[in-house]
Design an enzyme around this catalytic site. Sequence first.
Site, PDB file in Angstrom:
ATOM      1  N   PHE A   1       0.847  -1.193   0.000  1.00 60.41           N
ATOM      2  CA  PHE A   1       0.000   0.000   0.000  1.00 60.41           C
ATOM      3  C   PHE A   1       0.882   1.243   0.000  1.00 60.41           C
ATOM      4  O   PHE A   1       1.737   1.399   0.871  1.00 60.41           O
ATOM      5  CB  PHE A   1      -0.939   0.038   1.205  1.00 60.41           C
ATOM      6  CG  PHE A   1      -1.868   1.227   1.160  1.00 60.41           C
ATOM      7  CD1 PHE A   1      -2.991   1.220   0.347  1.00 60.41           C
ATOM      8  CD2 PHE A   1      -1.585   2.372   1.895  1.00 60.41           C
ATOM      9  CE1 PHE A   1      -3.828   2.331   0.269  1.00 60.41           C
ATOM     10  CE2 PHE A   1      -2.419   3.480   1.819  1.00 60.41           C
ATOM     11  CZ  PHE A   1      -3.546   3.461   1.008  1.00 60.41           C
TER      12      PHE A   1
ATOM     13  N   LYS B   1       2.561   9.839   8.258  1.00 55.99           N
ATOM     14  CA  LYS B   1       1.851   9.403   9.471  1.00 55.99           C
ATOM     15  C   LYS B   1       2.387   9.966  10.795  1.00 55.99           C
ATOM     16  O   LYS B   1       1.986  11.047  11.194  1.00 55.99           O
ATOM     17  CB  LYS B   1       1.763   7.875   9.485  1.00 55.99           C
ATOM     18  CG  LYS B   1       0.843   7.373   8.354  1.00 55.99           C
ATOM     19  CD  LYS B   1       0.272   6.002   8.616  1.00 55.99           C
ATOM     20  CE  LYS B   1      -0.874   5.695   7.678  1.00 55.99           C
ATOM     21  NZ  LYS B   1      -0.477   5.049   6.424  1.00 55.99           N
TER      22      LYS B   1
ATOM     23  N   ASP C   1       9.345   2.755   1.659  1.00 51.62           N
ATOM     24  CA  ASP C   1       8.167   3.503   2.104  1.00 51.62           C
ATOM     25  C   ASP C   1       7.992   3.267   3.598  1.00 51.62           C
ATOM     26  O   ASP C   1       7.479   2.233   4.022  1.00 51.62           O
ATOM     27  CB  ASP C   1       6.932   3.030   1.325  1.00 51.62           C
ATOM     28  CG  ASP C   1       5.665   3.775   1.747  1.00 51.62           C
ATOM     29  OD1 ASP C   1       5.743   4.581   2.698  1.00 51.62           O
ATOM     30  OD2 ASP C   1       4.611   3.544   1.130  1.00 51.62           O
TER      31      ASP C   1
END
Length: 402
Positions: A138, A252, A223
């Site tokens: 993702f 995040k 990532d």
Amino acid sequence: MESRKLLEESDHYLMHTYTRYPIILRKGRGMKVWGADGKEYLDFVGGVAVNCLGHCHPKVVIAIQKQVQRLIHVSNYYHIEPQIRLAKIMVENSFADKVFFCNSGAEAIEAAIKLARRYSREVLGQNRFEIISALNSFHGRTFAALSATGQERFHKGFEPLVPGFSHVAFNDIDALEAAVTRNTCAVLLEPIQGEGGVKIPDPGYLQDVRKLCDRHGILLILDEVQTGIGRTGKLFAYEHFGVTPDIMTLAKGLGAGMPIGAMLATDKVAAGFQPGAHASTFGGNPLVCAAAATTLDVILEDGFILDQCRRMGNHFRTTLEDLKKEFPNLIADVRTMGLLVGLELTRDGASIVKHCMDRGVLINCTAGNVLRFMPSLIVTEKEIDHLIEVLEQVFDSLSEKT
Ligand SMILES: *Cc1c(COP(=O)(O)O)cnc(C)c1O
């Protein structure tokens, strides 16, 4: 009455892009959040790995208050003090030499993809543009990030996607080797697949990927949008695996709740971007950078928080493994690294999330059957034990029914 009206208005005015639970969260402190009806919840979702210091950490609140009175926004046409301070902390504590700021994880991925392609053309003088990423990965919802994401369910209805992406099985070095072509410019991987169900690769996998990339002159992009900022017990997950990437993406947890993303690279690779090559109006805004710099200061202050994260991660794993022994028919696997915690069930997890919510504990379910826990890095043993008790009650009630 008031809550019901708000829920109706939410449904009426907002686009239906989320499946939301029928509660309104109004206030938070540390590991706790309160609903508009006054109900208290223990928060093991943490804004999906965002609230790394819990809700409204006092030092972050003060940093935001101070900055909001001084300067909220100016253009990147000018130098920005909190942005410089933040970039310096990030470079001094990572493999990277240079930082580009944006506003989200997907934007950090977009920046990484653009830099990888541009590096090939501007620095290497080649014309390589293909990026290999993993199945079940993702990377976000914007078009290039979506094209990199290796899950068809996110692609559905949005085709055609951006060309130049291919996907291979995660944790399979042979599959990756076989997918390299003369056009490959980068490999893009999450060190641990978060959204895909907390999938942790074998210890040697990322080192093999690094070697493969070096052999073919390909960039390695990690990532770390979910795994970064202390989540796994180190500031960045790559530190566990004995590799360094050429490019890393963050978002995040970086702003402890403020919206900020970042793309970091070595000087060599960062040379692919010249003035005008890439930009973001809000990227590296004084307010978000002040919050993020303070977040990193707090995490790095004396090693206490990373230490606490590792200790609580171990406690979490031990108690979940005990739970697995108690419910061998319900629990298939326990996967943890620091406080990125996955509990794979033998059944769908959605109803368990609801039962936990009714009992005052917020948890997440991803990939259909993996309960995912991403609490504040300063969660206590007592709070973890309370969650385990609630899970035990819920599992008990389910086993009685079957
Ligand atoms: C959440 C996430 C993203 C996307 O971040 P957004 O801020 O939602 O755009 C990208 N990569 C990973 C690994 C993520 O977990």
